[in-house]
Each structure stands twice: as C-alpha cells, then as structure tokens.
Scaffold this motif. Structure first.
Motif, PDB file in Angstrom:
ATOM      1  N   GLY A 191       4.908  -0.982   1.685  1.00 27.67           N
ATOM      2  CA  GLY A 191       3.709  -0.019   2.380  1.00 27.67           C
ATOM      3  C   GLY A 191       2.748  -0.942   2.909  1.00 27.67           C
ATOM      4  O   GLY A 191       2.257  -1.849   2.641  1.00 27.67           O
ATOM      5  N   GLY A 192       2.600  -0.137   4.209  1.00 27.80           N
ATOM      6  CA  GLY A 192       1.296  -0.755   5.037  1.00 27.80           C
ATOM      7  C   GLY A 192       0.844   0.219   5.979  1.00 27.80           C
ATOM      8  O   GLY A 192       1.077   1.455   5.755  1.00 27.80           O
ATOM      9  N   ALA A 193       0.279  -0.277   6.884  1.00 24.96           N
ATOM     10  CA  ALA A 193      -0.204   0.660   8.118  1.00 24.96           C
ATOM     11  C   ALA A 193       0.298   0.371   9.408  1.00 24.96           C
ATOM     12  O   ALA A 193       0.585  -0.849   9.688  1.00 24.96           O
ATOM     13  CB  ALA A 193      -1.540   0.599   7.955  1.00 24.96           C
ATOM     14  N   THR A 194       0.566   1.297  10.219  1.00 24.34           N
ATOM     15  CA  THR A 194       0.805   1.078  11.533  1.00 24.34           C
ATOM     16  C   THR A 194      -0.489   1.167  12.367  1.00 24.34           C
ATOM     17  O   THR A 194      -0.919   2.085  12.556  1.00 24.34           O
ATOM     18  CB  THR A 194       1.767   2.191  12.064  1.00 24.34           C
ATOM     19  N   SER A 195      -0.591   0.279  13.481  1.00 22.08           N
ATOM     20  CA  SER A 195      -1.584   0.254  14.227  1.00 22.08           C
ATOM     21  C   SER A 195      -0.874   0.091  15.782  1.00 22.08           C
ATOM     22  O   SER A 195      -0.184  -0.644  16.199  1.00 22.08           O
ATOM     23  CB  SER A 195      -2.530  -1.056  14.179  1.00 22.08           C
ATOM     24  N   ARG A 251     -10.509   3.311   8.681  1.00 22.34           N
ATOM     25  CA  ARG A 251      -9.741   2.909   9.787  1.00 22.34           C
ATOM     26  C   ARG A 251      -8.850   3.970  10.208  1.00 22.34           C
ATOM     27  O   ARG A 251      -7.726   4.066   9.894  1.00 22.34           O
ATOM     28  CB  ARG A 251      -8.940   1.794   9.272  1.00 22.34           C
ATOM     29  N   PRO A 252      -9.591   5.110  10.839  1.00 20.01           N
ATOM     30  CA  PRO A 252      -9.012   6.371  11.028  1.00 20.01           C
ATOM     31  C   PRO A 252      -7.930   6.354  12.225  1.00 20.01           C
ATOM     32  O   PRO A 252      -7.288   7.369  12.388  1.00 20.01           O
ATOM     33  CB  PRO A 252     -10.093   7.286  11.506  1.00 20.01           C
ATOM     34  N   MET A 253      -7.840   5.088  12.719  1.00 16.92           N
ATOM     35  CA  MET A 253      -6.653   5.203  13.966  1.00 16.92           C
ATOM     36  C   MET A 253      -5.329   4.700  13.261  1.00 16.92           C
ATOM     37  O   MET A 253      -4.160   4.839  14.099  1.00 16.92           O
ATOM     38  CB  MET A 253      -7.229   4.220  15.082  1.00 16.92           C
ATOM     39  N   LEU A 254      -5.184   4.495  12.220  1.00 15.37           N
ATOM     40  CA  LEU A 254      -3.813   3.920  11.523  1.00 15.37           C
ATOM     41  C   LEU A 254      -3.242   5.013  11.001  1.00 15.37           C
ATOM     42  O   LEU A 254      -3.608   6.067  10.557  1.00 15.37           O
ATOM     43  CB  LEU A 254      -4.264   2.812  10.466  1.00 15.37           C
ATOM     44  N   VAL A 255      -1.834   4.628  10.455  1.00 16.13           N
ATOM     45  CA  VAL A 255      -1.144   5.781  10.082  1.00 16.13           C
ATOM     46  C   VAL A 255      -0.188   5.083   8.907  1.00 16.13           C
ATOM     47  O   VAL A 255       0.261   3.778   9.165  1.00 16.13           O
ATOM     48  CB  VAL A 255       0.160   6.144  11.244  1.00 16.13           C
ATOM     49  N   PRO A 256      -0.088   5.703   7.702  1.00 15.64           N
ATOM     50  CA  PRO A 256       0.445   5.065   6.536  1.00 15.64           C
ATOM     51  C   PRO A 256       1.962   4.640   6.973  1.00 15.64           C
ATOM     52  O   PRO A 256       2.548   5.882   7.641  1.00 15.64           O
ATOM     53  CB  PRO A 256       0.221   6.114   5.467  1.00 15.64           C
ATOM     54  N   LEU A 292       1.006  -1.027   0.052  1.00 20.86           N
ATOM     55  CA  LEU A 292      -0.152   0.017   0.161  1.00 20.86           C
ATOM     56  C   LEU A 292       0.843   1.230   0.044  1.00 20.86           C
ATOM     57  O   LEU A 292       1.359   1.523   1.011  1.00 20.86           O
ATOM     58  CB  LEU A 292      -0.959  -0.100   1.161  1.00 20.86           C
ATOM     59  N   ASP A 293       1.094   1.725  -0.998  1.00 12.89           N
ATOM     60  CA  ASP A 293       1.902   2.837  -1.342  1.00 12.89           C
ATOM     61  C   ASP A 293       1.748   3.962  -0.365  1.00 12.89           C
ATOM     62  O   ASP A 293       0.470   4.757  -0.603  1.00 12.89           O
ATOM     63  CB  ASP A 293       2.106   3.436  -2.806  1.00 12.89           C
ATOM     64  N   PRO A 294       2.551   4.366   0.630  1.00 18.65           N
ATOM     65  CA  PRO A 294       2.431   5.337   1.538  1.00 18.65           C
ATOM     66  C   PRO A 294       1.877   6.976   0.837  1.00 18.65           C
ATOM     67  O   PRO A 294       1.641   7.756   1.529  1.00 18.65           O
ATOM     68  CB  PRO A 294       3.661   5.457   2.535  1.00 18.65           C
ATOM     69  N   ASP A 295       2.734   7.255  -0.260  1.00 16.24           N
ATOM     70  CA  ASP A 295       2.428   8.308  -1.087  1.00 16.24           C
ATOM     71  C   ASP A 295       1.238   8.481  -1.887  1.00 16.24           C
ATOM     72  O   ASP A 295       0.955   9.666  -2.316  1.00 16.24           O
ATOM     73  CB  ASP A 295       3.701   8.560  -1.808  1.00 16.24           C
TER      74      ASP A 295
END
Length: 380
Positions: free
Chosen positions: A246-250, A227-232, A212-215
């Motif tokens: 690319g992923g998400a931090t939880s 998923r509003p609590m995650l961060v790219p 999942l490309d962070p850009d």
C-alpha cells in the motif's frame, strides 16, 4: 540535412526551436531517465536539439522555469505544483508565477522504505517503537510527507512525534533514499520506480516497504489532510519489493509557464501523442504518457491545462465544453492564489518585513492575504 529529411510532417509544418531545454529531478529519478528516453526521439524526428537538465532542487527548477526561463519544460509532481502555487513551506517567499500542464508524465507510486533487516515490521511500529525518518529538505512536499502526512496517517500528536521520531535531513533525492541502506536513517519516503531503488534492492540485505493500507479510510483522512493531491493505491510499478504494498500515487506532469507560446505547446502535445509508439519502449514510464492515461488524469486534476494543449486535445476529440468549465475554474483559482501572494509580498516590502519562508512576521502577512482561499485538491 538527414535529420530534416527524416522528420515527419509535424516538423515541416512548425519551425521547432533550435534548442529545447527540459528540466527534471536528479539523475537518480525516474523522471530524468524517462525524459532521456523520449528526448532523443524528439530530436531525431524534429531536428531540435534537446537538452535534459537534472535539477534536484525543486525550488531551483521552479525558478528556472518561471523566473530565469532557461528551461522550457519542467517535469514536476502535481503535489509540488500545489506547493508552488499556494506558497507552502519553502515556496512561501518565492516569486508567484502561473504554470500550466503540458502533458501527463507518469503516475508515480510512493511509499516508505526501510532496510531489509530493519526492526520496523509495519508502519505502526513507527508510532510505538520510534524511528529515524529521512527528511528530504530539497522538496517541500517530501518534507510534508514525513513530518505531517505520515504522523497524520498514524494519528500521532505533536508530542508523540517529538518523542518518537527523529528527522534526518537529506539534501538530494538519492541521499534521501540511500539513507536507510547506509544506516543513517530507518525510514525514507521514496518512489519504487526510481533507479536508485533498484540499486538499493540489489544491495546486501535488500530493502522492505512499510505498507499504507489503502482501505484504512480514517488513516488516509489524516494523511490526505496534508498531501491532498495524492491518491491511495496498491503499488504495481517499480522494484519487486514494493509491488502489492500500500502506498500513494503522485502524478508527475510536464509543466510550462502560462505564457509559453501556444504554437510551441500545441506542437509538443501533438508530437507527444502522435509519436508515442516511437518512444513508448524507451523507458517503462514512457508508456504512462499515453493519451488514455492523460485523459483519465484530466478527469481529476485541479491544475489548469495550457491553451496549446487544449487546442490539440479538442482537435482530436479529447476535450469537451465541460473540460473548459473546470479548466477556467482552475485558472481562476490559481490566479487568486498568485494575486493574494503578490499582495502579501507588496505589503511586506512596504513594512520592511523580510520576505522569507522562515520569517514568522512575513508568514503572518501571507496568511492574512490567503485566508479563506480554497486550496488545491484532486477532483475525486
């Protein structure tokens, strides 16, 4: 006797409970493994008997913390706490209960994994070629991650989702992840730090990750809507196949009930900080429990921190008056959601409506009472 003599000053100043039960996700999770790393150190230094209980069902662990109260601390993701507070998905019919942050557990990366020989080469292939995607029914946020957030990232309509994606239910985290190497599914939402991913990476054919490309800001707008609590992020922890993807931090947290004793929480926070060097090497995730990472998380969490932790952080110069402002606002927001949900349940009982998350009549009542409330979202 030897344990008592070996205990540091903190144990002499505070009478620890005879038994401390900590709930975590299942045995295949990094949360379970890392808590089993520092738990024995706490037991040795304080004399309290530490019991780590794996509970794969998120709603069950939530109930054990807030209702049954047979666990004192729960390892839970910030995303899961949002669902618990706002009564989203499977939590709609659960008992509303106030929670507080005790300490930062880890900043867990998440992504979408496929078998090494999968025909899916990019995340966009799901939209064009179609796929079987595992749905972890044991965790409402994990359900949302695949049924809403993933299609949101890809810009898929409901009709396209129905045409291209087949959701395959899984009843545990281990089953969820293994589904792709067992041929039951094509894509699973997993964390690369979990021990089950190491097992999968070492299996014949290994695994790959769909980035999942962070850009891609527009794509992430569609994802974070659900998923509003995650961060790219670009994944830098966990199995080698995931690094650089690319992923998400939880963020995972150690949570307690809002009414947990202040002295207990204060001394737990103090121990977690002062003994970090003693347990940091017990598991890679234990290093993520430092005061520095916790302080950084406090700059963006929308979740309230327990007064015992606040007391300790203020003593060591890691809590300010500005922190009091956002924390009080976070408490007010949580209380508003809980009060609205309690009112909805009271109305449903008065009308003889079954309080059940699949009962649309109840959901209509719930939506009426919570309409207009601002949802939880990371303070970016």
């Amino acid at each position: 006797m030897s344990l008592g003599l070996a205990a540091p000053a903190v144990a002499q100043d505070y009478e620890w409970p005879r038994l401390l039960v900590i709930g975590t996700p299942g045995t295949a999770s990094g949360s379970f493994a890392s808590t089993n790393g520092w738990g024995p150190v706490l037991q040795k230094e304080t004399g309290t008997t530490v019991r780590i209980v794996p509970e794969d069902s998120e709603p069950q662990r939530y109930g054990r913390l807030t209702d049954r109260q047979d666990i004192a601390i729960s390892s839970v993701s910030a995303a899961e706490m949002r669902f618990q507070i706002q009564g989203i998905g499977g939590y709609a019919g659960t008992k509303p209960a106030a929670q507080r942050v005790l300490w930062h557990h880890n900043d867990t990366p998440w992504g979408y994994v496929v078998a090494g020989d999968s025909e899916l080469q990019s995340i966009d292939d799901i939209k064009t070629k179609g796929a079987r995607v595992t749905q972890g029914v044991f965790s409402p946020p994990m359900v949302t991650a695949v049924t809403e957030a993933l299609p949101g990232f890809l810009g898929m309509t409901e009709a396209e989702v129905a045409d291209k994606i087949t959701f395959v239910p899984a009843s545990s985290y281990g089953e969820n992840c293994r589904s792709v190497v067992e041929g039951k599914s094509d894509v699973a939402y997993c964390s690369p730090i979990s021990s089950v991913l190491s097992e999968m990476e070492g299996a014949p054919g290994s695994i790959r990750w769909l980035s999942l490309d962070p850009d891609k800001a527009d794509n992430w707008d569609g994802y974070l809507k659900h998923r509003p609590m995650l961060v790219p992020t670009e994944i830098s922890l966990g199995v080698s196949t995931a690094r650089g993807i690319g992923g998400a931090t939880s963020n995972f947290l150690y949570a307690v009930s809002a009414d947990a004793e202040t002295d207990f929480v204060y001394n737990m926070a103090k121990w977690l900080h002062e003994s970090h060097d003693a347990y940091a090497d017990t598991h890679p995730l234990a290093k993520r429990m430092s005061i520095e990472l916790f302080r950084g998380y406090l700059n963006r969490t929308p979740l309230p921190v327990h007064e015992g932790t606040v007391k300790y952080l203020r003593e060591i110069g890691q809590w300010s008056d500005a922190d009091d402002e956002w924390n009080n606002a976070a408490i007010e927001k949580m209380d508003a959601w809980l009060s609205a949900r309690e009112a909805a349940m009271a109305e449903a009982r008065d009308q003889g409506v079954e309080i059940q998350f699949e009962n649309q009549e109840f959901l209509d009542i719930l939506n009426k009472h919570t309409e207009g409330l601002e949802g939880l979202r990371s303070r970016l």
